[in-house]
Enzyme design. Structure first.
Site, PDB file in Angstrom:
ATOM      1  N   LYS A  13       0.698  -1.214  -0.121  1.00 53.73           N
ATOM      2  CA  LYS A  13      -0.045  -0.001   0.051  1.00 53.73           C
ATOM      3  C   LYS A  13       0.803   1.218   0.016  1.00 53.73           C
ATOM      4  O   LYS A  13       0.620   2.146  -0.659  1.00 53.73           O
ATOM      5  CB  LYS A  13      -0.931   0.142   1.270  1.00 53.73           C
ATOM      6  CG  LYS A  13      -1.996  -0.883   1.180  1.00 53.73           C
ATOM      7  CD  LYS A  13      -3.079  -0.721   2.524  1.00 53.73           C
ATOM      8  CE  LYS A  13      -2.371  -0.922   3.861  1.00 53.73           C
ATOM      9  NZ  LYS A  13      -1.688  -2.035   4.272  1.00 53.73           N
ATOM     10  N   ARG A  88     -10.323   0.746   7.369  1.00 59.93           N
ATOM     11  CA  ARG A  88      -9.805  -0.318   7.528  1.00 59.93           C
ATOM     12  C   ARG A  88     -11.033  -1.180   8.318  1.00 59.93           C
ATOM     13  O   ARG A  88     -10.804  -2.448   8.260  1.00 59.93           O
ATOM     14  CB  ARG A  88      -8.859  -0.527   8.674  1.00 59.93           C
ATOM     15  CG  ARG A  88      -7.490  -0.735   8.295  1.00 59.93           C
ATOM     16  CD  ARG A  88      -6.487  -0.670   9.359  1.00 59.93           C
ATOM     17  NE  ARG A  88      -5.175  -1.229   9.498  1.00 59.93           N
ATOM     18  CZ  ARG A  88      -3.929  -0.230   8.914  1.00 59.93           C
ATOM     19  NH1 ARG A  88      -4.038   0.771   8.464  1.00 59.93           N
ATOM     20  NH2 ARG A  88      -2.671  -1.160   8.797  1.00 59.93           N
ATOM     21  N   ARG A 127      11.635  -5.880   6.002  1.00 56.95           N
ATOM     22  CA  ARG A 127      11.426  -4.421   5.930  1.00 56.95           C
ATOM     23  C   ARG A 127      12.195  -3.573   6.744  1.00 56.95           C
ATOM     24  O   ARG A 127      12.302  -3.881   8.130  1.00 56.95           O
ATOM     25  CB  ARG A 127       9.884  -4.110   6.125  1.00 56.95           C
ATOM     26  CG  ARG A 127       9.685  -2.853   5.880  1.00 56.95           C
ATOM     27  CD  ARG A 127       7.936  -2.810   5.402  1.00 56.95           C
ATOM     28  NE  ARG A 127       7.164  -2.818   6.540  1.00 56.95           N
ATOM     29  CZ  ARG A 127       5.882  -2.492   6.159  1.00 56.95           C
ATOM     30  NH1 ARG A 127       5.414  -2.392   5.008  1.00 56.95           N
ATOM     31  NH2 ARG A 127       4.964  -2.562   7.360  1.00 56.95           N
ATOM     32  N   ARG A 162      10.707  -1.948  12.607  1.00 58.47           N
ATOM     33  CA  ARG A 162       9.659  -1.424  13.303  1.00 58.47           C
ATOM     34  C   ARG A 162       9.223  -2.427  14.546  1.00 58.47           C
ATOM     35  O   ARG A 162       9.038  -3.488  13.915  1.00 58.47           O
ATOM     36  CB  ARG A 162       8.321  -0.896  12.525  1.00 58.47           C
ATOM     37  CG  ARG A 162       8.463   0.480  12.266  1.00 58.47           C
ATOM     38  CD  ARG A 162       7.628   0.858  10.953  1.00 58.47           C
ATOM     39  NE  ARG A 162       6.158   0.278  10.919  1.00 58.47           N
ATOM     40  CZ  ARG A 162       5.485   0.240  10.016  1.00 58.47           C
ATOM     41  NH1 ARG A 162       5.756   0.922   8.961  1.00 58.47           N
ATOM     42  NH2 ARG A 162       4.384  -0.085  10.030  1.00 58.47           N
ATOM     43  N   ARG A 173      -1.582  -8.767  13.431  1.00 60.69           N
ATOM     44  CA  ARG A 173      -2.165  -7.702  12.399  1.00 60.69           C
ATOM     45  C   ARG A 173      -2.848  -8.317  11.324  1.00 60.69           C
ATOM     46  O   ARG A 173      -3.764  -7.749  10.937  1.00 60.69           O
ATOM     47  CB  ARG A 173      -0.778  -6.471  12.025  1.00 60.69           C
ATOM     48  CG  ARG A 173      -0.314  -5.947  13.070  1.00 60.69           C
ATOM     49  CD  ARG A 173       1.116  -5.136  12.621  1.00 60.69           C
ATOM     50  NE  ARG A 173       0.960  -4.138  11.478  1.00 60.69           N
ATOM     51  CZ  ARG A 173       1.683  -3.817  10.860  1.00 60.69           C
ATOM     52  NH1 ARG A 173       3.069  -4.101  11.007  1.00 60.69           N
ATOM     53  NH2 ARG A 173       1.606  -2.961   9.946  1.00 60.69           N
TER      54      ARG A 173
HETATM   55  P1  AMP Z   1       0.032   0.929   8.867  1.00 59.07           P
HETATM   56  O1  AMP Z   1       1.263   1.650   8.731  1.00 59.07           O
HETATM   57  O2  AMP Z   1      -1.238   1.322   8.021  1.00 59.07           O
HETATM   58  O3  AMP Z   1       0.262  -0.556   8.822  1.00 59.07           O
HETATM   59  O4  AMP Z   1      -0.294   1.011  10.418  1.00 59.07           O
HETATM   60  C1  AMP Z   1       0.047   0.770  11.764  1.00 59.07           C
HETATM   61  C2  AMP Z   1      -0.674   0.568  12.841  1.00 59.07           C
HETATM   62  O5  AMP Z   1      -1.342   1.775  12.799  1.00 59.07           O
HETATM   63  C3  AMP Z   1      -1.742  -0.603  12.365  1.00 59.07           C
HETATM   64  O6  AMP Z   1      -1.270  -1.723  12.783  1.00 59.07           O
HETATM   65  C4  AMP Z   1      -2.961   0.060  13.530  1.00 59.07           C
HETATM   66  O7  AMP Z   1      -2.422  -0.163  14.837  1.00 59.07           O
HETATM   67  C5  AMP Z   1      -2.836   1.528  13.341  1.00 59.07           C
HETATM   68  N1  AMP Z   1      -3.723   2.015  12.141  1.00 59.07           N
HETATM   69  C6  AMP Z   1      -3.438   2.654  11.373  1.00 59.07           C
HETATM   70  N2  AMP Z   1      -4.375   2.766  10.394  1.00 59.07           N
HETATM   71  C7  AMP Z   1      -5.437   2.462  11.135  1.00 59.07           C
HETATM   72  C8  AMP Z   1      -6.742   2.325  10.915  1.00 59.07           C
HETATM   73  N3  AMP Z   1      -7.522   2.654   9.757  1.00 59.07           N
HETATM   74  N4  AMP Z   1      -7.835   1.891  11.992  1.00 59.07           N
HETATM   75  C9  AMP Z   1      -7.162   1.319  13.013  1.00 59.07           C
HETATM   76  N5  AMP Z   1      -5.896   1.362  13.272  1.00 59.07           N
HETATM   77  C10 AMP Z   1      -4.963   1.818  12.481  1.00 59.07           C
END
Ligand code: AMP
Length: 207
Positions: A13, A88, A127, A162, A173
């Protein structure tokens, strides 16, 4: 163009969002990056969401919805955008639709980046992301190595794994992702917006 990217962690993404920004001048809206920034800056919201993110759990819908709504309110609101990681859940999608309706904006497509879980685990464990909070660009030790090992191409900052990219956390996740995504995609499918993309292909082919 107004797009939503849906896909598990590691489906590309972020990479595709970067490319869409470069090619079409879209604004990329990454809620994960916004949360990581709040955590690094030590804001109240950062303190609330930090422990959840570290465990691989989702941030509660009302918090995420409000963070996104703030971006769209006011004169600087994005007109053409790619959403990277929001909505999400079904309830986030409903809230986002209501927000867009108020702003007289419509989505053009929801891109579903699908990929098997084992491929996700393989990808994410390699990563490495820039630890400079103002940058955050991600590389991959095999698929997208930085020019200088351990250093970001963009800003020279140190690259790190990370916390939420550790294997146990990735699996949690993925669990969260599968729990929420069927209802999310059904909702958008009913609106005729979903485009299915095989995310096991190369970034160029996906793009
Ligand atoms: P990402 O970088 O998009 O993988 O997001 C990292 C973390 O942020 C996720 O594992 C969630 O804990 C939180 N997060 C990001 N976007 C959302 C969302 N739309 N709804 C809920 N949690 C989110």
């Amino acid at each position: 163009m107004r797009l939503v990217l849906v896909g598990p962690p590691g489906s590309g993404k972020g990479t595709q969002a970067e490319r869409l920004v470069a090619r079409f001048g879209l604004t990329a809206i990454g809620t994960g990056a916004m949360f990581r920034d709040a955590i690094d800056r030590g804001t109240d919201m950062g303190k609330t969401v930090g422990p959840l993110i570290k465990q691989g759990l989702l941030v509660p819908d009302p918090i995420v919805n409000e963070v996104v709504a703030e971006l769209f309110r006011g004169p600087g609101r994005p007109e053409r955008f790619v959403m990277d990681g929001y909505p999400r859940t079904y309830s986030q999608a409903v809230a986002f639709d209501a927000l867009l309706r108020l702003e007289y904006l419509r989505l053009d497509a929801v891109v579903d980046l699908s990929i098997p879980d084992e491929e996700v685990v393989r990808r994410i464990s390699g990563r490495r992301c820039c630890s400079n909070p103002a940058c955050g660009v991600c590389f991959h030790v095999v698929a997208r190595p930085p020019k200088v090992p351990g250093r970001c191409n963009a800003c020279g900052g140190p690259l790190v794994l990370r916390d939420d990219d550790k294997e146990e956390t990735i699996r949690r996740r993925l669990g969260e992702f599968h729990k929420n995504t069927d209802a999310l995609l059904d909702y958008y499918r009913r609106q005729g917006l979903v485009r299915d993309v095989d995310a096991t292909r190369s970034p160029d082919q996906i793009f």
